[in-house]
Scaffold this active site. Structure first.
Site, PDB file in Angstrom:
ATOM      1  N   PRO A  46       0.811  -1.214   0.000  1.00 27.14           N
ATOM      2  CG  PRO A  46       0.122  -0.914   2.203  1.00 27.14           C
ATOM      3  CD  PRO A  46       0.888  -1.851   1.320  1.00 27.14           C
ATOM      4  CG  ASP A  85       0.764   2.641   5.126  1.00 24.08           C
ATOM      5  OD1 ASP A  85       0.106   2.266   6.112  1.00 24.08           O
ATOM      6  OD2 ASP A  85       1.983   2.858   5.147  1.00 24.08           O
ATOM      7  CD1 TRP A 590       7.641   0.551   9.863  1.00 25.92           C
ATOM      8  CD2 TRP A 590       7.162  -0.231   7.846  1.00 25.92           C
ATOM      9  NE1 TRP A 590       8.194   1.398   8.946  1.00 25.92           N
ATOM     10  CE2 TRP A 590       7.920   0.939   7.695  1.00 25.92           C
ATOM     11  CE3 TRP A 590       6.736  -0.910   6.695  1.00 25.92           C
ATOM     12  CZ2 TRP A 590       8.269   1.451   6.456  1.00 25.92           C
ATOM     13  CZ3 TRP A 590       7.090  -0.397   5.453  1.00 25.92           C
ATOM     14  CH2 TRP A 590       7.851   0.778   5.342  1.00 25.92           C
ATOM     15  CD  GLN A 630       8.759  -0.314   1.499  1.00 20.38           C
ATOM     16  OE1 GLN A 630       8.539  -0.878   2.571  1.00 20.38           O
ATOM     17  NE2 GLN A 630       8.515   0.963   1.324  1.00 20.38           N
ATOM     18  CD1 TRP A 634       4.303  -4.371   3.441  1.00 22.20           C
ATOM     19  CD2 TRP A 634       4.878  -4.867   1.341  1.00 22.20           C
ATOM     20  NE1 TRP A 634       3.225  -4.973   2.839  1.00 22.20           N
ATOM     21  CE2 TRP A 634       3.548  -5.283   1.545  1.00 22.20           C
ATOM     22  CE3 TRP A 634       5.464  -5.078   0.087  1.00 22.20           C
ATOM     23  CZ2 TRP A 634       2.800  -5.898   0.543  1.00 22.20           C
ATOM     24  CZ3 TRP A 634       4.710  -5.668  -0.905  1.00 22.20           C
ATOM     25  CH2 TRP A 634       3.400  -6.083  -0.673  1.00 22.20           C
ATOM     26  CE  LYS A 667      17.902   9.588  -1.450  1.00 25.30           C
ATOM     27  NZ  LYS A 667      18.479   9.381  -0.143  1.00 25.30           N
ATOM     28  CE  LYS A 670       7.601  17.218  -4.027  1.00 28.57           C
ATOM     29  NZ  LYS A 670       7.171  16.545  -2.814  1.00 28.57           N
TER      30      LYS A 670
END
Length: 1120
Positions: A46, A85, A590, A630, A634, A667, A670
């Site tokens: 999610p 999530d 988590w 993750q 996850w 990387k 913004k």
RNA sequence: ACUGGUGUAGCGCAAUUGGUUAGCGCACUUGCCUGAUACGUAAGAGGUUGGUGGUUCGAGUCCAUCCAUCGGUACCA
């Protein structure tokens, strides 16, 4: 009619196909039409909808989507439930920021109820944007019925899982060392600790303490050196206030240490100390100096400016492990396991950069300390408080407890006193003085270092053990490790390395979060903490509430919303009537996401017909995918919960994709302004080109340097080529009304080149199927692209052009149409998982006319299966020869500056073996027309005519010859024509190397033809081609004719004639062109669709062209 | 600092798992072909395969070590 287009417009195709999918319910049907008993289980991780989607989400979702689509096309039913999530700290922090409040204000300035309402509203802020990107990128996932982690049903399943772990005795309440602000009275998250300005340089009192060793078997080897005199290990600390809590000393196993004899600078007593050899220069400097020759340590007098020292012994850290020492500040002993305290242990974190190379361990005040202490069965310095609860020697206000003698009641840091109330001497200083006077301090100094501060109170934080609920994950780590080996990780290194190592060193899972917006811990505890109840369902909660109501005379009901604050108000009752209140903590988000396999189906309360882990139904997943970040997120939580709750893996195959960086490998952020806006990219280049680029450019698990010019290249090279192939096909198929109504021409009846491309196509199907099945999408896309570009477009179509536009609608023409059609439909299926829009566009455009396929969309079609009968490796090899030979001839023409339009008589081809000649014969016509030559002459009896070269075959020979290989290679390189001829005649030879005899066969050599003396030759590997460049008048005339065809065609084109227009041609009558026209008039007329070609003195309305170097010519072309 | 990945032409990537002229695409130079394709094709330029050392008859590939870079973990006495 096949649809024709002006140009390739991928974004427009996206729009059309999206509409088509939606109007035909293609996605739903791609699931519902499949066999419910043949499933491929996919779990969607999610996303959190309170942030905007980025280009990296397009990457991750392309990976997910493509394998789901592939397995759908394999006939499997692939359920894809979307999810959100919705809990967690980032959401809470953003809400706090918006509301302009801090954590302390929640419950005071704003009610928990209102606060959680705000969170619930914020959490789906960008849902529309997410739905939009999902749609636009072609990610097929069920957005209509997603699972949402804040739903009561979801929460109930999570509670079920927690209860299951609780019943397995895997939940416990314990201590963990966390950053803690005594001034604020709250723990800080690592997130908060990373706030700018949290770390500040401060000056602290640091001390090197002397720990006196106990004399026993383990330490005897040291005492024997000092003749029984005391030995001290010295260790450095910047927080002397933790010294009363010391329970161990850590050394590095491999580090070199020294035992040094010298004097204490404060007491002037002789001492024997142990420290790292590398740090002698640092710690035994200044006042200290090595003993000089002829001097004796006994000469030292208290008050001497310099203190001599001498090294008695060198030793490794490992030798000291297990040595016992006397407690440094014996105020109190740990309440349990005290016998194990105060010994030397090994710590892999010990370095010789600073201090003494020996680290003071206080497990109650350092995360590392607690960890290493636990691993070595060292007790932390905990004592029992009034309620018999274990507590550290410092209380929650930051004061020493009463057990710490004269220090009791003092704050450990002077900063914690209110303004003006701090004593002159801080706890650190008092402890240092005490150590000095007791001959327990080797050195006390001011030390400047960076130390974290609480961003709210500006006071230094403590690392402090706090109460938390834990999952005893460490007790299951062996099982998790074992089961992990059965998971197919892509890439494997992430599974074995990063994930495997992580599992090996697994710590218990800290579940507690003292926040407000999340799933409440369903555990109720009595005031004395003796009695506990864990609730595993809403029904159970209802029953317990009834019990409590009866016992306590209350009137509680099951809350409508399981979140705080409602759930907090519920009081339950223990069996003996004691009231139980809920533990206020929330659980780690988590755990929410790791519960999704079960909670998305509200297991075990509903949907047991489609999901039941006990029956391996819908579980474990066949496939999951997420970003590599993750791994400990996850991927871990899924695995951990599955192993602990069901003793199973949660997924069989997992692809972890790398980061998406900007084109320079930076990387995306913004702040730097280098983040790629996914909507813009999709709108400009289309979803398919973006997806194809991401998958084909690099393996998904490598970091992707995202460069839009790469997408453009993919668009041009792959989609452009395929589009042009389709356009070409459509153009002529419309003219001929080809709609595949004829029976399929049998393979045997199709020309060589058709059988060749079909053979390649079937090889391709085989390889691509295997690649997709092995989660190697990059290899698959590259092969599809190579086939389309190199073979289909630039060889098959190019060589077959004439078959499409010349002549009647013959069997040969039908074969050509059928062949090209089959290739395109098959490619549309092969590419469909990665480029779902274009694939469906091409598939539909073709199938609308022919109705050959039964499915309305490529995504409802079956993935192609290879026909082994159609694969002819010999044929593929043959065509390879044709391509190489053509290439060689073209390069010879270039060398001699003979343009391809000028026909030549023949090429000579030395025959490598009889098979070779047959092979080339099969593709002879293709070669001849490609290079514009009349015939091929084979040179068979080559001795004397052809100069051959010979090389050893290192692969076969090297293995047998071993170190003789060099000698052999040299011998072979000296072979002349005679030796080679002998070798070929006998099919092998004997060779004696250093008295050893070897039998060599033809296999062990690579024989090449290199030259045909007297001819113009070119070679490539074993192939050699000679070209006859003699120009007869006949050839010259034909050359002129072909030049004329070219010029006239150009004129037609320039004047925008239709392809089918008939024309009349007048050519200026010059001697150079006469032979060409008289000899090849019919040919020219046929090529350019001319009714007549006439030679005239001066053509009317003529165009001037240059026929050859320096030969200008006027030609007139008119429509008739 | 520890730990994993990566390092091949200006850029993006290959190299049959150790086999001998290190390939492909983009970009560049010069030709050619083309009535589907700003496509293709030919020639050219561009490489000490990050450095060093080793194993081997043979190393881009294996080992050691260092360097660079990107992640992850840890920030500490």
């Amino acid at each position: 009619m096949y649809k024709s287009y002006d140009s390739l417009n991928l974004p427009e195709i996206d729009r059309q196909i999206l509409e088509f999918w939606e109007s035909e319910n293609v996605f739903e049907r791609s699931i519902s039409e499949k066999d419910a008993n043949n499933t491929y289980v996919f779990y969607e991780g999610p996303p959190s909808a309170n942030g905007k989607p980025g280009i990296h989400h397009v990457m991750a979702r392309t990976v997910k989507d493509l394998f789901c689509r592939f397995h759908t096309m394999q006939g499997q039913r692939v359920q894809r439930k979307g999810g959100w999530d919705t809990h967690g700290l980032p959401i809470e922090l953003s809400v706090e920021k918006e509301l302009g409040i801090t954590k302390e204000d929640i419950g005071t300035k704003i009610s928990v109820d209102d606060y959680n309402k705000a969170c619930r509203e914020t959490v789906m802020r960008y849902k529309d944007m997410w739905d939009d990107i999902t749609r636009k990128m072609g990610y097929w996932v069920d957005l209509e019925n997603p699972y949402i982690t804040f739903d009561n049903n979801y929460i109930e399943s999570v509670w079920f899982l927690l209860k299951r772990l609780y019943d397995k005795d895997l939940l416990y309440k314990g201590y963990t060392i966390q950053p803690y602000s005594p001034a604020a009275g709250t723990g800080l998250s690592s997130h908060e600790l990373n706030q700018p300005g949290a770390y500040r340089d401060v000056t602290d009192t640091s001390a090197i303490a002397q720990f006196k060793l106990k004399k026993d078997a383990a330490s005897d080897f040291l005492f024997s050196v000092t003749n029984g005199a005391d030995v001290h290990i010295i260790a450095w600390t910047t927080t002397p206030w933790t010294l009363p809590s010391n329970t161990a000393l850590a050394v590095g196993n491999k580090i070199d240490y020294v035992l040094v004899k010298t004097f204490n600078q404060y007491t002037h007593e002789p001492i024997n100390i142990v420290l790292a050899k590398a740090l002698m220069g640092k710690q035994l400097s200044g006042k200290y100096k090595p003993l000089e020759e002829g001097q004796s340590l006994d000469d030292y007098q208290a008050g001497d400016k310099k203190i001599p020292f001498t090294v008695l012994k060198e030793l490794k850290g490992a030798e000291m492990v297990g040595i016992r020492y006397e407690q440094l500040l014996p105020y109190v002993l740990p309440y349990e396991n005290a016998a194990q305290a105060f010994q030397v242990i090994a710590g892999n974190f010990v370095t010789t950069e600073d201090g003494t190379g020996i680290v003071h361990i206080a497990p109650t005040f350092g995360a590392d300390d607690a960890q290493v202490g636990k691993e070595n069965n060292i007790p932390p310095m905990l004592v029992l408080d009034e309620n018999e609860n274990p507590v550290p020697l410092v209380d929650l206000q930051g004061k020493f407890r009463k057990e710490v003698g004269e220090l009791a009641g003092l704050y450990v840091k002077n900063e914690y006193y209110t303004e003006g109330n701090a004593p002159d001497k801080s706890a650190d200083v008092l402890i240092s003085i005490k150590l000095k006077t007791e001959n327990k301090a080797f050195k006390v100094e001011k030390y400047v270092h960076s130390y974290p501060h609480c961003w709210r109170t500006d006071k230094p934080i403590l690392y402090y053990p706090l109460d938390s609920w834990f999952i005893k994950a460490s007790s299951m780590k062996e099982r998790m490790f074992e089961l992990n080996k059965t998971i197919n990780w892509k890439p494997a290194a992430t599974g074995e390395g990063r994930f495997g190592k992580w599992l090996e060193n697994l710590n218990d899972w800290n579940l507690s979060r003292s926040r407000f917006w999340g799933i409440p811990l369903p555990i109720w505890v009595s005031e004395d903490k003796e009695q506990k109840k864990c609730i595993g369902s809403i029904e159970e909660l209802g029953k317990e509430i009834e019990k409590a109501n009866a016992a306590l005379g209350k009137n509680q009901t099951v809350p409508k919303d399981m979140h705080r604050p409602y759930i907090d108000e519920i009081v339950l009752v223990a069996e003996d009537g004691t009231p139980l209140t809920r533990e206020l903590d929330l659980i780690d988000v988590w755990f929410d996401s790791g519960s999704m396999p079960y909670a998305q189906w509200h297991y075990p309360f509903e949907n047991l017909d489609k999901f039941d882990p006990e029956k391996k139904m819908g579980f474990p997943a066949d496939f999951i995918a997420e970003g590599v970040d993750q791994t400990r997120g996850w991927f871990y939580t899924l695995h951990a919960i599955a192993v602990m709750a069901f003793d199973s893996i949660a997924y069989k195959n997992v692809v972890s994709n790398g980061l998406v960086q900007d084109k320079n490998g930076q990387k995306m952020s913004k702040r730097l302004g280098n983040a790629v806006e996914p909507f813009e990219t999709l709108a400009k280049y289309g979803a398919d080109a973006t997806r194809w680029y991401m998958i084909s450019n690099a393996q998904p698990w490598d970091n992707l340097k995202f460069d839009v010019s790469g997408i453009d290249e993919v668009r041009r090279k792959f989609f452009g080529t395929l589009y042009n192939t389709y356009s070409f096909f459509g153009l002529y198929a419309n003219v001929d009304k080809f709609n595949f109504s004829e029976a399929e021409v049998s393979l045997a009846d199709r020309p060589e080149i058709d059988r060749w491309i079909i053979s390649l196509l079937n090889s391709l199907i085989k390889e691509v199927t295997a690649d997709y099945a092995n989660y190697e999408a990059t290899a698959a896309t590259r092969k599809i692209q190579e086939f389309t570009d190199q073979h289909l477009s630039n060889w098959y179509v190019r060589l077959c052009r004439r078959r499409f536009w010349k002549g009647d609608y013959s069997a040969d023409k039908i074969a050509a149409y059928q062949t090209l059609y089959t290739c395109m439909v098959t490619i549309s299926k092969l590419m469909a998982p990665v480029a779902p829009f274009f694939a469906d566009w091409m598939y539909s455009n073709l199938n609308t006319i022919t109705k050959k396929e039964t499915s309305v969309s490529v995504h409802l079609a079956d993935f192609p299966t290879a026909d082994d009968q159609a694969i002819d490796k010999g044929l593929e090899q043959r065509m390879d020869y044709a391509q190489s030979i053509s290439s060689l001839v073209l390069s010879l023409r270039k060398k001699e500056s003979i343009r391809v339009r000028q026909p030549l008589q023949k090429i000579l081809l030395p025959v490598l073996n009889p098979d070779f000649q047959t092979q080339v014969e099969g593709v002879k016509d293709l070669i001849l027309s490609e290079v514009n030559v009349k015939e091929i002459e084979y040179v068979t009896d080559t001795e004397g005519i052809i100069k051959k070269g010979i090389k050893p075959n290192f692969k076969t020979l090297g293995r047998r010859m071993g170190k003789h290989m060099k000698t052999v290679a040299q011998a072979i390189s000296k072979f002349g024509d005679a030796e080679i001829a002998n070798l070929e005649r006998n099919g092998g030879m004997q060779m004696v190397i250093n008295d050893e005899e070897f039998t060599l066969t033809l296999e062990d050599f690579e024989i090449t033809t290199q030259d045909i003396p007297g001819w113009l030759v070119a070679s490539d590997g074993p192939l050699t081609v000679a070209l006859d460049v003699t120009l007869t008048d006949e050839l010259k005339a034909e050359g002129v004719a072909r030049e004329l065809v070219n010029r006239i065609q150009n004129i037609r084109k320039d004047q925008n004639f239709e392809i089918t227009d008939r024309i009349l041609v007048e050519i200026e009558n010059k001697t150079e062109v006469q032979a060409g026209i008289t000899g090849f008039k019919d040919y020219i007329a046929n090529e350019v669709l001319a009714d007549d070609i006439v030679l005239v003195a001066s053509p009317t309305d003529a165009v001037a062209v240059e026929l050859q170097e320096g030969l200008a010519l006027n030609i007139s072309v008119k429509r008739t």
